[in-house]
Design a protein around this motif. Structure first.
Motif, short mmCIF file in Angstrom:
data_model
loop_
_atom_site.label_atom_id
_atom_site.label_comp_id
_atom_site.label_asym_id
_atom_site.label_seq_id
_atom_site.Cartn_x
_atom_site.Cartn_y
_atom_site.Cartn_z
N MET A 1 0.84 -1.19 0.00
CA MET A 1 0.00 0.00 0.00
C MET A 1 0.88 1.25 0.00
SD MET A 1 -2.67 1.38 2.92
CE MET A 1 -3.91 0.10 2.63
N LYS A 2 0.58 2.18 -0.93
CA LYS A 2 1.28 3.46 -0.92
C LYS A 2 0.51 4.43 -0.03
CE LYS A 2 3.00 5.28 -4.71
NZ LYS A 2 3.06 6.02 -6.01
N GLN A 3 1.17 4.92 1.01
CA GLN A 3 0.54 5.87 1.93
C GLN A 3 1.09 7.27 1.68
OE1 GLN A 3 0.61 4.68 6.04
NE2 GLN A 3 0.15 2.55 5.60
N ILE A 4 0.22 8.24 1.61
CA ILE A 4 0.59 9.64 1.49
C ILE A 4 0.29 10.29 2.84
CG2 ILE A 4 0.14 11.82 0.35
CD1 ILE A 4 -0.72 8.61 -1.43
N ILE A 5 1.32 10.79 3.49
CA ILE A 5 1.20 11.21 4.89
C ILE A 5 1.53 12.69 5.03
CG2 ILE A 5 2.14 10.89 7.23
CD1 ILE A 5 2.79 7.96 6.29
N THR A 6 0.68 13.40 5.76
CA THR A 6 0.93 14.79 6.14
C THR A 6 0.78 14.89 7.66
OG1 THR A 6 0.00 15.57 4.04
CG2 THR A 6 0.27 17.20 5.80
N HIS A 7 1.78 15.44 8.32
CA HIS A 7 1.80 15.49 9.78
C HIS A 7 2.32 16.87 10.20
CE1 HIS A 7 3.37 13.50 13.78
NE2 HIS A 7 2.63 14.56 13.99
N VAL A 8 1.48 17.64 10.87
CA VAL A 8 1.87 18.98 11.30
C VAL A 8 1.76 19.06 12.82
CG1 VAL A 8 1.42 21.46 11.14
CG2 VAL A 8 1.04 19.98 9.13
N VAL B 1 5.56 17.69 8.11
CA VAL B 1 6.09 16.51 7.43
C VAL B 1 5.16 16.13 6.28
CG1 VAL B 1 6.67 14.06 7.65
CG2 VAL B 1 7.19 15.64 9.52
N VAL B 2 5.73 15.90 5.12
CA VAL B 2 4.96 15.42 3.97
C VAL B 2 5.77 14.34 3.28
CG1 VAL B 2 3.88 16.02 1.77
CG2 VAL B 2 3.91 17.69 3.63
N GLY B 3 5.13 13.21 2.95
CA GLY B 3 5.88 12.16 2.28
C GLY B 3 5.01 11.03 1.79
N GLN B 4 5.66 10.11 1.10
CA GLN B 4 5.01 8.91 0.58
C GLN B 4 5.83 7.69 0.98
OE1 GLN B 4 4.32 9.06 -3.62
NE2 GLN B 4 3.17 10.98 -3.54
N VAL B 5 5.13 6.65 1.41
CA VAL B 5 5.77 5.42 1.87
C VAL B 5 5.01 4.24 1.29
CG1 VAL B 5 6.51 4.06 3.86
CG2 VAL B 5 6.38 6.55 4.04
N VAL B 6 5.73 3.24 0.81
CA VAL B 6 5.11 1.98 0.39
C VAL B 6 5.28 0.97 1.53
CG1 VAL B 6 5.19 0.05 -1.22
CG2 VAL B 6 5.48 2.39 -2.06
#
Length: 267
Positions: A1-8, A74-79
């Protein structure tokens, strides 16, 4: 699963802070089943990257100038790959497994916890199914209820109160396992879910004979899966928290956190 994450994370202070230093564990681990495609931390100063004793990627932020707020974005993509019954593959294991048998102030197995564990697991903690049984027993005993505990609440207090959040479920799980001499560790990270409260999450890994490290989402009574993105592991929250720091000055502090986890299909 590709997750698109934003964390402030946004800290605000009622008076100027003259000096602050923050340790950030806001970069996903490089484990066999998860891979970072892109990741960026935006902070109000230079970041010094390190890898800690647990194999976590950390950054240190030091601010020497007066400030009344700090925003970390934080902004990123993780598989994240699937896990068969929570079984983890290769990882950066810098400590021996039995280092995770050590009890901490947050995970002490007192008499009440040991009695609870014996009742939940009369035949001991030996298999992944036993780990799930312990997770179910913890959730039956400790209802999910935000606002009842904080980061200093220890496992025995959680058991006595009967209320807590994912962090508390994880600490109680660790105390039960370590009370039996079974290595277990705290995991901080993100969870892709439709439940609004659970994007920022905590769960636990346990070392079992023949299975190795097995990852268990205690709060959701299930093995961790491709929905779980791992940030850090440690003996408890204190050493795995996404952001931790000290400061001089500042008066009272308030903190606001927003986390969004989406899948590529939602984009």
């Amino acid at each position: 699963m590709k997750q698109i994450i934003t964390h402030v994370t946004h800290y605000r202070y009622t008076a100027p802070v003259t000096y602050s230093i923050q340790t950030l564990r806001l970069t996903p681990r490089d484990d066999e089943h998860q891979r970072v495609l892109r990741w960026h931390i935006e902070a109000p100063g230079a970041l010094e990257r390190q890898v800690d004793a647990y194999g976590n990627i950390t950054h240190t932020l030091t601010l020497n100038r007066p400030h009344t707020d700090i925003e970390l974005r934080v902004v990123g993509q993780v598989v994240v790959g699937a896990l068969a019954r929570g079984a983890l593959g290769g990882e950066d294991s810098r400590l021996p497994v039995h280092a995770y048998c050590v009890q901490t102030a947050l995970t002490q197995a007192d008499d009440t916890i040991q009695a609870f564990t014996r009742h939940a697991l009369p035949d001991g903690l030996n298999t992944p199914d036993d780990a799930l049984a312990l997770a179910r027993a913890i959730c039956d005993r400790v209802a999910y209820e935000p606002g009842m505990t904080d980061v200093t609440t220890a496992a025995n207090q959680v058991l006595a109160m009967g209320h807590g959040v994912c962090q508390d479920h994880a600490h109680l799980f660790l105390a039960c396992a370590r009370g039996l001499g079974v290595p277990a560790r705290y995991v901080s990270g993100y969870l892709y879910t439709t439940a609004e409260h659970a994007a920022s999450h905590a769960w636990a890994d346990i070392w079992l004979p023949g299975a190795g490290w097995t990852s268990v989402d205690i709060t959701n009574r299930q093995f961790a899966s491709e929905c779980h993105c791992r940030l850090a592991v440690a003996r408890d929250y204190d050493s795995a928290s996404p952001v931790r720091g000290v400061r001089n000055g500042g008066g009272d502090e308030s903190m606001a956190v927003t986390v969004q986890v989406q899948t590529a299909a939602q984009q």
